[in-house]
Design an enzyme around this catalytic site. Structure first.
Site, PDB file in Angstrom:
ATOM      1  N   LYS A  22       0.845  -1.212   0.000  1.00 12.81           N
ATOM      2  CA  LYS A  22       0.000   0.000   0.000  1.00 12.81           C
ATOM      3  C   LYS A  22       0.870   1.248   0.000  1.00 12.81           C
ATOM      4  CE  LYS A  22      -1.731   1.525   4.005  1.00 12.81           C
ATOM      5  NZ  LYS A  22      -1.372   2.911   4.346  1.00 12.81           N
ATOM      6  N   ASN A  23       1.840   1.290   0.902  1.00 10.63           N
ATOM      7  CA  ASN A  23       2.616   2.519   1.086  1.00 10.63           C
ATOM      8  C   ASN A  23       3.614   2.778  -0.035  1.00 10.63           C
ATOM      9  OD1 ASN A  23       1.101   3.031   3.295  1.00 10.63           O
ATOM     10  ND2 ASN A  23       2.629   2.372   4.780  1.00 10.63           N
ATOM     11  N   ARG A  94      -4.201  11.017   4.169  1.00  8.21           N
ATOM     12  CA  ARG A  94      -3.085  11.956   4.293  1.00  8.21           C
ATOM     13  C   ARG A  94      -2.099  11.850   3.143  1.00  8.21           C
ATOM     14  NH1 ARG A  94      -2.785  13.862   8.673  1.00  8.21           N
ATOM     15  NH2 ARG A  94      -0.660  14.490   8.277  1.00  8.21           N
ATOM     16  N   CYS A 118      -5.060  13.299  12.615  1.00 14.20           N
ATOM     17  CA  CYS A 118      -5.065  11.842  12.408  1.00 14.20           C
ATOM     18  C   CYS A 118      -5.125  11.173  13.771  1.00 14.20           C
ATOM     19  CB  CYS A 118      -3.796  11.428  11.674  1.00 14.20           C
ATOM     20  SG  CYS A 118      -3.578   9.650  11.585  1.00 14.20           S
ATOM     21  N   ARG A 123       0.734  14.723  13.043  1.00 10.40           N
ATOM     22  CA  ARG A 123       1.250  14.475  11.673  1.00 10.40           C
ATOM     23  C   ARG A 123       1.271  15.729  10.800  1.00 10.40           C
ATOM     24  NH1 ARG A 123      -0.953   8.775   9.504  1.00 10.40           N
ATOM     25  NH2 ARG A 123       0.924   8.916   8.244  1.00 10.40           N
ATOM     26  N   PRO A 124       2.029  16.765  11.170  1.00  7.23           N
ATOM     27  CA  PRO A 124       2.125  17.957  10.326  1.00  7.23           C
ATOM     28  C   PRO A 124       2.855  17.621   9.018  1.00  7.23           C
ATOM     29  CG  PRO A 124       3.749  18.025  12.093  1.00  7.23           C
ATOM     30  CD  PRO A 124       2.900  16.808  12.343  1.00  7.23           C
ATOM     31  N   VAL A 125       2.840  18.531   8.045  1.00  2.00           N
ATOM     32  CA  VAL A 125       3.560  18.325   6.772  1.00  2.00           C
ATOM     33  C   VAL A 125       4.631  19.397   6.567  1.00  2.00           C
ATOM     34  CG1 VAL A 125       1.671  17.051   5.654  1.00  2.00           C
ATOM     35  CG2 VAL A 125       1.750  19.573   5.495  1.00  2.00           C
ATOM     36  N   ASP A 126       5.091  19.988   7.669  1.00  6.19           N
ATOM     37  CA  ASP A 126       6.057  21.094   7.563  1.00  6.19           C
ATOM     38  C   ASP A 126       7.342  20.667   6.842  1.00  6.19           C
ATOM     39  OD1 ASP A 126       7.688  20.790  10.786  1.00  6.19           O
ATOM     40  OD2 ASP A 126       6.348  19.384   9.785  1.00  6.19           O
ATOM     41  N   LEU A 127       7.795  19.425   7.039  1.00  4.85           N
ATOM     42  CA  LEU A 127       9.028  18.995   6.384  1.00  4.85           C
ATOM     43  C   LEU A 127       8.840  18.900   4.863  1.00  4.85           C
ATOM     44  CD1 LEU A 127      10.431  16.232   8.783  1.00  4.85           C
ATOM     45  CD2 LEU A 127      10.741  18.721   8.849  1.00  4.85           C
ATOM     46  N   ASP A 309       4.491   0.446  12.098  1.00  8.00           N
ATOM     47  CA  ASP A 309       3.256  -0.144  11.561  1.00  8.00           C
ATOM     48  C   ASP A 309       3.075  -1.599  11.964  1.00  8.00           C
ATOM     49  OD1 ASP A 309       3.469   1.705   8.404  1.00  8.00           O
ATOM     50  OD2 ASP A 309       2.877   2.308  10.419  1.00  8.00           O
ATOM     51  N   ILE A 331       7.787   6.895  16.925  1.00  9.30           N
ATOM     52  CA  ILE A 331       7.466   7.615  15.689  1.00  9.30           C
ATOM     53  C   ILE A 331       6.207   8.473  15.842  1.00  9.30           C
ATOM     54  CG2 ILE A 331       7.027   7.364  13.208  1.00  9.30           C
ATOM     55  CD1 ILE A 331       9.790   6.361  13.945  1.00  9.30           C
ATOM     56  N   ARG A 401      -8.601  -0.297   4.489  1.00  5.70           N
ATOM     57  CA  ARG A 401      -7.646   0.656   3.923  1.00  5.70           C
ATOM     58  C   ARG A 401      -6.315  -0.006   3.601  1.00  5.70           C
ATOM     59  NH1 ARG A 401      -7.463   6.354   6.846  1.00  5.70           N
ATOM     60  NH2 ARG A 401      -6.148   6.617   4.987  1.00  5.70           N
TER      61      ARG A 401
HETATM   62  C1  EPZ Z   1       4.400   6.804   6.313  1.00  7.54           C
HETATM   63  O1  EPZ Z   1       3.656   7.904   6.846  1.00  7.54           O
HETATM   64  C2  EPZ Z   1       3.397   5.641   6.222  1.00  7.54           C
HETATM   65  N1  EPZ Z   1       2.292   6.029   5.382  1.00  7.54           N
HETATM   66  C3  EPZ Z   1       2.889   5.304   7.618  1.00  7.54           C
HETATM   67  O2  EPZ Z   1       2.062   4.150   7.518  1.00  7.54           O
HETATM   68  C4  EPZ Z   1       4.061   4.959   8.508  1.00  7.54           C
HETATM   69  O3  EPZ Z   1       3.599   4.749   9.817  1.00  7.54           O
HETATM   70  C5  EPZ Z   1       5.078   6.117   8.514  1.00  7.54           C
HETATM   71  O4  EPZ Z   1       5.488   6.435   7.173  1.00  7.54           O
HETATM   72  C6  EPZ Z   1       6.325   5.783   9.312  1.00  7.54           C
HETATM   73  O5  EPZ Z   1       6.925   4.629   8.848  1.00  7.54           O
HETATM   74  C7  EPZ Z   1       2.443   5.992   4.034  1.00  7.54           C
HETATM   75  O6  EPZ Z   1       3.481   5.684   3.485  1.00  7.54           O
HETATM   76  C8  EPZ Z   1       1.252   6.369   3.219  1.00  7.54           C
HETATM   77  P1  EPZ Z   1       6.549  10.160   8.349  1.00  7.54           P
HETATM   78  P2  EPZ Z   1       4.270   9.386   6.816  1.00  7.54           P
HETATM   79  O7  EPZ Z   1       6.515  11.403   7.544  1.00  7.54           O
HETATM   80  O8  EPZ Z   1       5.044   9.573   5.577  1.00  7.54           O
HETATM   81  C9  EPZ Z   1       6.495  13.580  11.742  1.00  7.54           C
HETATM   82  C10 EPZ Z   1       0.157   2.806   7.813  1.00  7.54           C
HETATM   83  O9  EPZ Z   1      -0.285   2.257   8.838  1.00  7.54           O
HETATM   84  N2  EPZ Z   1       6.467  14.537  10.615  1.00  7.54           N
HETATM   85  O10 EPZ Z   1       7.726   9.278   8.235  1.00  7.54           O
HETATM   86  O11 EPZ Z   1       3.167  10.325   7.104  1.00  7.54           O
HETATM   87  C11 EPZ Z   1       5.211  12.747  11.836  1.00  7.54           C
HETATM   88  O12 EPZ Z   1       4.203  13.423  12.518  1.00  7.54           O
HETATM   89  C12 EPZ Z   1       0.678   4.253   7.876  1.00  7.54           C
HETATM   90  O13 EPZ Z   1       0.224   2.250   6.711  1.00  7.54           O
HETATM   91  C13 EPZ Z   1       6.536  15.891  10.886  1.00  7.54           C
HETATM   92  O14 EPZ Z   1       6.619  16.306  12.042  1.00  7.54           O
HETATM   93  O15 EPZ Z   1       5.229   9.306   8.092  1.00  7.54           O
HETATM   94  C14 EPZ Z   1       5.701  11.491  12.540  1.00  7.54           C
HETATM   95  O16 EPZ Z   1       5.702  11.705  13.920  1.00  7.54           O
HETATM   96  C15 EPZ Z   1       0.401   4.906   9.191  1.00  7.54           C
HETATM   97  N3  EPZ Z   1       6.509  16.756   9.843  1.00  7.54           N
HETATM   98  C16 EPZ Z   1       7.121  11.338  12.005  1.00  7.54           C
HETATM   99  O17 EPZ Z   1       7.510  12.614  11.491  1.00  7.54           O
HETATM  100  C17 EPZ Z   1       6.422  16.326   8.521  1.00  7.54           C
HETATM  101  O18 EPZ Z   1       6.381  17.149   7.596  1.00  7.54           O
HETATM  102  C18 EPZ Z   1       7.276  10.304  10.888  1.00  7.54           C
HETATM  103  O19 EPZ Z   1       6.312  10.564   9.886  1.00  7.54           O
HETATM  104  C19 EPZ Z   1       6.361  14.947   8.272  1.00  7.54           C
HETATM  105  C20 EPZ Z   1       6.399  14.059   9.333  1.00  7.54           C
END
Ligand code: EPZ
Length: 423
Positions: A22-23, A94, A118, A123-127, A309, A331, A401
């Protein structure tokens, strides 16, 4: 709404085929926006999240066909009609934010709704946004949307150094950098197999990328990307989930398509818990012959560390382990919502912030429980496989999902499980 009813028992035996990830698919699909030539994905999983991404791409004017009775997704973005991703679709998933980088790189502008909250964390998207700014983008947050504009002549290469690992931000930056003028270096990049799969697909489309799978990825921008056909990598999270089925209620199951490389840190924990994992010609054979599972401590980390996960599913296993296990969730800040539901089944769990202490009990007891998110839902089904009596898991739309044919796959190896319509 449907529920899933599991009657505890075991041992299990047989084979479970593991689907495409999926991911990986959720980041491979937006890659079609980078090119006017067709992109075809094979081994694509049939999941509600994939259908949501299909709806999103179609809302931009992309053609997306397939997936009904095949695992093939044929996509083309030769003439998009919009670069605006509406809140109504984005709020459902997301990962929709992953269209931002490709749209900006190819069209020079995009409006993408912010994803919102969420269950498992803020889960912000600032990065994601910082990374695109490092490629010269101008971003303006207005009315819940990111309004993005590339400089004249398009995005330009730059150095992106993430303060910590983010899978999604690495994917957005990687896709955008393929069409940016000059060289981009992504430092502290995510190393997940889904990132490697994306890079391999982009390379087939003509991108120049080095270093995927390491924490530093270098991209030489090109003027245009072509088409490709790409097989989606195996879903390591689905793999880990089904490896836990024989671990939790005994027996021997072969997970077809699995490799140790996809789940190495997870296998180390299974080994420490007394579960045998053996690589075969067609997958991974997992067995728990006799005796109780041993307690193990787990800390979730970015790949190649223990995947967050699989944390909920591992907790389900450790509920009946011999001794006390400590799980640390590093995480996401709110990813223990399955714990109170497992406690309804007689588990002994104490949660303090990001740490859960699980004291193993002899046996769980079946009970009505509620799914709160995707991975929590499947951990309750796993717990039900080992519990005395019947467990009814409600709100299984969460499960759809990320898991295809759970009832079919588990019944095939001897589990007593069925999906029922709520009264
Ligand atoms: C991906 O989410 C996966 N989703 C998630 O799987 C998975 O849990 C996660 O990576 C970690 O492995 C998909 O690929 C669609 P991150 P993602 O950006 O990309 C923080 C599932 O069950 N962060 O690596 O959203 C964030 O809040 C899902 O299939 C910021 O602060 O994860 C988190 O605490 C759930 N700012 C950490 O970083 C940002 O801009 C890691 O998030 C981005 C992230």
């Amino acid at each position: 709404m449907d529920s899933i009813v599991v009657t505890g028992g075991g041992p299990l035996s047989g084979q479970i085929p593991i689907a495409g990830a999926k991911n990986a698919c959720l980041t491979l699909m937006p890659a079609t926006l980078l090119s006017d030539a067709p992109l075809t994905l094979t081994n694509a999983p049939r999941l509600s999240d994939i259908r949501t991404m299909t709806t999103l791409l179609q809302s931009l004017g992309a053609e997306v066909q397939g997936l009904q009775d095949s695992q093939v997704l044929a996509m083309s973005s030769h003439s998009l009609t919009s670069t605006r991703a509406e809140y109504d679709i984005v709020r459902k998933m997301r990962a929709s934010i992953l269209v931002l980088g490709p749209l900006l790189a190819r069209y020079g502008h995009a409006e993408v709704s912010l994803p919102g909250g969420c269950a498992i964390g803020a889960r912000p998207v600032d990065l994601h946004l910082r990374a695109l700014e490092a490629l010269g983008a101008e971003l303006d947050l207005r009315e819940g949307y990111v309004h993005a504009k590339a400089p004249t002549g398009g995005l330009r290469g730059g150095v992106i150094e993430f303060p910590f690992v983010s899978v999604g931000a690495t994917e957005n930056a990687l896709m955008a950098a393929t069409l940016a003028k000059g060289t981009t270096v992504i430092k502290r990049a995510a190393r997940e197999p889904e990132i490697v799969d994306l890079a391999q697909c982009l390379r087939k489309m003509g991108a120049q990328i080095e270093g995927e799978g390491t924490d530093t990825i270098t991209i030489q921008g090109v003027d245009r990307l072509g088409g490709a056909t790409h097989r989606v990598v195996t879903d390591r999270i689905e793999l880990g989930t089904y490896m836990l089925a024989p671990a939790i209620c005994g027996g021997e199951v072969e997970c077809l398509g699995g490799t140790i490389a996809l789940v190495s840190s997870f296998c180390e924990k299974l080994d420490a818990a007394g579960i045998s994992v053996e690589e075969t010609a067609s997958g991974l054979k997992v067995a728990r012959k006799n005796g109780r599972v041993g307690a193990v401590d787990v800390t979730t980390e970015p790949f190649p560390g223990f995947p967050t996960d699989l944390q909920a599913q591992m907790m389900a296993l450790l509920c009946t382990a011999e001794g006390t296990s400590v799980l640390e969730e590093k995480i996401f800040e709110n990813r223990f919502m399955h714990a109170p539901e497992l406690m309804r089944m007689g588990a002994r769990i104490e949660v303090h912030g990001g740490t859960a202490t699980v004291t193993g009990v002899d046996k769980l007891k079946g009970a009505p429980v509620m799914a709160t998110d995707l991975r929590a839902s499947v951990s309750l089904i796993l717990a039900g496989l080992a519990a005395e009596g019947e467990t009814t898991v409600s709100r299984v739309y969460h499960l759809d999902r990320g898991y295809e044919h759970v009832v079919g796959k588990l019944s095939a190896v001897g589990a007593k499980i069925e999906r029922v319509k709520d009264a």
